[in-house]
Design a protein around this motif. Structure first.
Motif, PDB file in Angstrom:
ATOM      1  N   PHE A 169       0.836  -1.189   0.000  1.00 29.69           N
ATOM      2  CA  PHE A 169       0.000   0.000   0.000  1.00 29.69           C
ATOM      3  C   PHE A 169       0.882   1.254   0.000  1.00 29.69           C
ATOM      4  CE2 PHE A 169      -3.857  -2.271   1.383  1.00 29.69           C
ATOM      5  CZ  PHE A 169      -3.314  -3.409   1.940  1.00 29.69           C
ATOM      6  N   TYR A 226       0.151   5.196   1.344  1.00 31.90           N
ATOM      7  CA  TYR A 226      -0.749   6.142   1.999  1.00 31.90           C
ATOM      8  C   TYR A 226      -0.113   7.534   1.959  1.00 31.90           C
ATOM      9  CZ  TYR A 226      -3.717   2.545   4.220  1.00 31.90           C
ATOM     10  OH  TYR A 226      -4.604   1.524   4.465  1.00 31.90           O
ATOM     11  N   GLN A 270      -0.276  11.408   3.994  1.00 33.08           N
ATOM     12  CA  GLN A 270      -0.722  12.097   5.202  1.00 33.08           C
ATOM     13  C   GLN A 270      -0.484  13.596   5.051  1.00 33.08           C
ATOM     14  OE1 GLN A 270       1.350  11.106   8.918  1.00 33.08           O
ATOM     15  NE2 GLN A 270      -0.584  11.266  10.027  1.00 33.08           N
ATOM     16  N   GLN A 274      -3.847  15.616   9.591  1.00 32.49           N
ATOM     17  CA  GLN A 274      -4.884  14.708   9.117  1.00 32.49           C
ATOM     18  C   GLN A 274      -4.421  13.263   9.249  1.00 32.49           C
ATOM     19  OE1 GLN A 274      -6.653  15.559   5.295  1.00 32.49           O
ATOM     20  NE2 GLN A 274      -6.312  17.751   5.498  1.00 32.49           N
ATOM     21  N   GLY A 275      -5.368  12.361   9.150  1.00 33.14           N
ATOM     22  CA  GLY A 275      -5.037  10.941   9.147  1.00 33.14           C
ATOM     23  C   GLY A 275      -4.470  10.511   7.804  1.00 33.14           C
ATOM     24  N   LEU A 276      -4.182   9.240   7.694  1.00 29.59           N
ATOM     25  CA  LEU A 276      -3.629   8.688   6.464  1.00 29.59           C
ATOM     26  C   LEU A 276      -4.743   8.372   5.479  1.00 29.59           C
ATOM     27  CD1 LEU A 276      -1.470   8.061   8.754  1.00 29.59           C
ATOM     28  CD2 LEU A 276      -0.678   6.261   7.230  1.00 29.59           C
ATOM     29  N   LEU A 311      -5.517   6.386   1.727  1.00 28.16           N
ATOM     30  CA  LEU A 311      -4.970   5.407   0.800  1.00 28.16           C
ATOM     31  C   LEU A 311      -4.833   6.004  -0.593  1.00 28.16           C
ATOM     32  CD1 LEU A 311      -4.141   2.401   0.456  1.00 28.16           C
ATOM     33  CD2 LEU A 311      -6.483   2.007  -0.336  1.00 28.16           C
ATOM     34  N   PHE A 338       3.670   7.365   2.927  1.00 28.19           N
ATOM     35  CA  PHE A 338       4.062   6.146   3.622  1.00 28.19           C
ATOM     36  C   PHE A 338       3.800   4.930   2.745  1.00 28.19           C
ATOM     37  CE2 PHE A 338       5.028   7.734   7.800  1.00 28.19           C
ATOM     38  CZ  PHE A 338       4.230   8.851   7.953  1.00 28.19           C
ATOM     39  N   LEU A 343      -0.585  -3.976   9.386  1.00 28.99           N
ATOM     40  CA  LEU A 343       0.118  -3.103   8.460  1.00 28.99           C
ATOM     41  C   LEU A 343       1.457  -2.707   9.071  1.00 28.99           C
ATOM     42  CD1 LEU A 343      -2.442  -0.555   6.972  1.00 28.99           C
ATOM     43  CD2 LEU A 343      -1.108  -2.251   5.746  1.00 28.99           C
ATOM     44  N   PHE A 397       4.518  -0.140   8.443  1.00 32.73           N
ATOM     45  CA  PHE A 397       4.787   1.076   7.700  1.00 32.73           C
ATOM     46  C   PHE A 397       6.279   1.370   7.621  1.00 32.73           C
ATOM     47  CE2 PHE A 397       0.661   3.084   7.043  1.00 32.73           C
ATOM     48  CZ  PHE A 397      -0.160   2.399   7.933  1.00 32.73           C
ATOM     49  N   TYR A 435      -2.979   2.888  16.574  1.00 30.71           N
ATOM     50  CA  TYR A 435      -1.572   3.030  16.230  1.00 30.71           C
ATOM     51  C   TYR A 435      -0.964   4.173  17.028  1.00 30.71           C
ATOM     52  CZ  TYR A 435      -2.347   0.278  11.942  1.00 30.71           C
ATOM     53  OH  TYR A 435      -2.650  -0.711  11.043  1.00 30.71           O
ATOM     54  N   PRO A 473       3.385   4.999  11.471  1.00 30.83           N
ATOM     55  CA  PRO A 473       2.533   4.442  12.535  1.00 30.83           C
ATOM     56  C   PRO A 473       2.976   3.039  12.925  1.00 30.83           C
ATOM     57  CG  PRO A 473       1.202   5.363  10.764  1.00 30.83           C
ATOM     58  CD  PRO A 473       2.607   5.314  10.259  1.00 30.83           C
ATOM     59  N   LEU A 482      -3.362   7.250  16.399  1.00 31.00           N
ATOM     60  CA  LEU A 482      -4.282   7.103  15.269  1.00 31.00           C
ATOM     61  C   LEU A 482      -5.206   5.912  15.494  1.00 31.00           C
ATOM     62  CD1 LEU A 482      -1.697   7.522  12.384  1.00 31.00           C
ATOM     63  CD2 LEU A 482      -3.441   9.179  13.004  1.00 31.00           C
ATOM     64  N   GLU A 505      -8.507  -2.683   3.180  1.00 28.09           N
ATOM     65  CA  GLU A 505      -8.054  -1.315   3.387  1.00 28.09           C
ATOM     66  C   GLU A 505      -8.430  -0.835   4.774  1.00 28.09           C
ATOM     67  OE1 GLU A 505      -9.682   1.421   0.583  1.00 28.09           O
ATOM     68  OE2 GLU A 505      -9.027   3.193   1.694  1.00 28.09           O
ATOM     69  N   GLN A 506      -7.553  -0.094   5.382  1.00 29.54           N
ATOM     70  CA  GLN A 506      -7.837   0.534   6.665  1.00 29.54           C
ATOM     71  C   GLN A 506      -8.110   2.021   6.441  1.00 29.54           C
ATOM     72  OE1 GLN A 506      -4.978  -0.371   9.784  1.00 29.54           O
ATOM     73  NE2 GLN A 506      -4.706  -2.457   9.027  1.00 29.54           N
ATOM     74  N   PHE A 515      -8.362   5.694   8.221  1.00 27.70           N
ATOM     75  CA  PHE A 515      -7.766   6.329   9.400  1.00 27.70           C
ATOM     76  C   PHE A 515      -8.532   7.588   9.829  1.00 27.70           C
ATOM     77  CE2 PHE A 515      -3.750   4.184  10.248  1.00 27.70           C
ATOM     78  CZ  PHE A 515      -3.641   3.382   9.127  1.00 27.70           C
ATOM     79  N   GLY A 516      -8.566   7.800  11.138  1.00 27.97           N
ATOM     80  CA  GLY A 516      -9.052   9.048  11.696  1.00 27.97           C
ATOM     81  C   GLY A 516      -7.950  10.090  11.692  1.00 27.97           C
ATOM     82  N   PRO A 517      -8.277  11.330  12.127  1.00 33.32           N
ATOM     83  CA  PRO A 517      -7.306  12.427  12.091  1.00 33.32           C
ATOM     84  C   PRO A 517      -6.236  12.335  13.169  1.00 33.32           C
ATOM     85  CG  PRO A 517      -9.338  13.169  13.062  1.00 33.32           C
ATOM     86  CD  PRO A 517      -9.600  11.775  12.566  1.00 33.32           C
TER      87      PRO A 517
END
Lengths: 115, 115
Positions: free
Chosen positions: A34, A36, A38, A42-44, A46, A90, A103, A105, B35, B43, B91, B103-104, B106-108
Motif C-alpha cells: 500500500f 498512503y 498524510q 490529518q489521518g492517512l 490510501l 508512507f 500493516l 509502515f 496506532y 505508525p 491514530l 483497506e484501513q 484512518f481518523g485524524p
C-alpha cells in the motif's frame, strides 16, 4: 522478519516535474502493498494498493506504483506533480505476525513541491 | 458516509497524569486498530479488535496502556501514567475485515504531548 524501508526522508521537486518515491520491502511471501498519504494534521489516506496481477497499479490523483518482486520494491511515481501534493507519503505492507495480520509502515518520505 | 472520528484532537499532560482517547469507527466496520505515530516516523500498531474481542495486543505496553471496545463499536485507549516517551500522535483506524488485503480507514489522530 517483515519490514519496509523508505530510504529518502525528504524529497523536493519543482511543480510540474516527475516524481519517484522509493520503497523497499522485506517479506517471505508475496506481500500486499500500500501507499498512503498524510496531509498536515490529518489521518492517512490510501493512494493505491497492490495485491496481485499487473505490477503497475493506478491510484488516486494520477499516482501509480510499480511492484517488482526481483527487486523487492514498490516505488511510487507521478508524471507531473502539483503544489498540493506536498505531504508525507508512507509505504506499507500487510503481513502476518504471530498469527495476526497487521500493516507495517515505512518511516515516510516528506515531499515538498516548490512552485 | 462519515469517516473515523477521534477525540480529543490534542492533549498536553504532565508526566504521571492519565489520559483517554476515544474513537468512533466507520459504521459497519468490525475491525478497529490503534496506532502510535512518533514524530517523523510511521505508525506502529498498538492493538486491534474484531468486534469486542482483542485480536492482537502484543505491542501494547500493558503496564500503563489499556484499550477496550465493549460493544464492538466505539473504542477507548487509555494511558494510566504518561511518560515523555509517550509523546506521539495516536491514530485510530477501522476496516470492514481483518483480512490482510482489507483497506484501513484512518481518523485524524490525537496529538499527545507529555511534558
Amino acid at each position: 522478519a517483515q519490514s519496509v524501508t523508505q530510504p529518502d526522508a525528504r524529497v523536493t521537486v519543482s511543480e510540474g516535474a516527475s516524481l519517484q518515491l522509493r520503497c523497499k520491502y522485506s517479506y517471505s511471501a508475496t506481500p500486499y502493498l500500500f501507499w498512503y498519504v498524510q496531509y498536515p494534521r490529518q489521518g492517512l489516506q490510501l493512494l493505491l494498493k497492490y495485491y496481485s496481477g499487473d505490477p503497475v497499479v493506478q491510484g488516486v490523483n494520477s499516482f501509480e506504483a510499480e511492484f517488482s518482486k526481483s527487486n523487492s520494491s514498490f516505488h511510487l511515481q507521478k508524471a507531473s506533480v502539483h503544489w498540493s501534493d506536498s505531504a508525507v507519503y508512507f509505504c506499507a505492507l500487510s503481513g502476518a505476525s504471530s498469527g495476526s495480520w497487521q500493516l507495517i509502515f515505512g518511516s515516510g518520505t516528506q515531499l515538498t513541491v516548490m512552485p | 458516509e462519515a469517516g473515523v472520528t477521534q477525540s480529543p484532537r490534542y492533549a498536553v499532560l504532565q508526566e504521571g497524569q492519565a489520559v483517554s482517547f476515544w474513537c468512533d469507527p466507520i459504521s459497519g466496520h468490525d475491525t478497529l486498530y490503534w496506532y502510535q505515530q512518533p514524530r517523523d516516523q510511521g505508525p506502529q500498531l498498538l492493538v486491534y479488535f474484531r468486534d469486542e474481542a482483542v485480536i492482537d495486543n502484543s505491542q501494547l505496553p500493558s503496564d500503563r496502556f489499556s484499550a477496550v471496545r465493549p460493544k464492538g463499536t466505539n473504542s477507548t485507549l487509555k494511558i494510566q501514567s504518561a511518560k515523555q516517551g509517550d509523546t506521539a500522535t495516536y491514530l485510530c483506524a477501522s476496516s470492514p475485515s481483518q483480512y490482510n488485503y482489507a483497506e484501513q480507514f484512518f481518523g485524524p489522530g490525537t496529538r499527545l504531548t507529555v511534558l
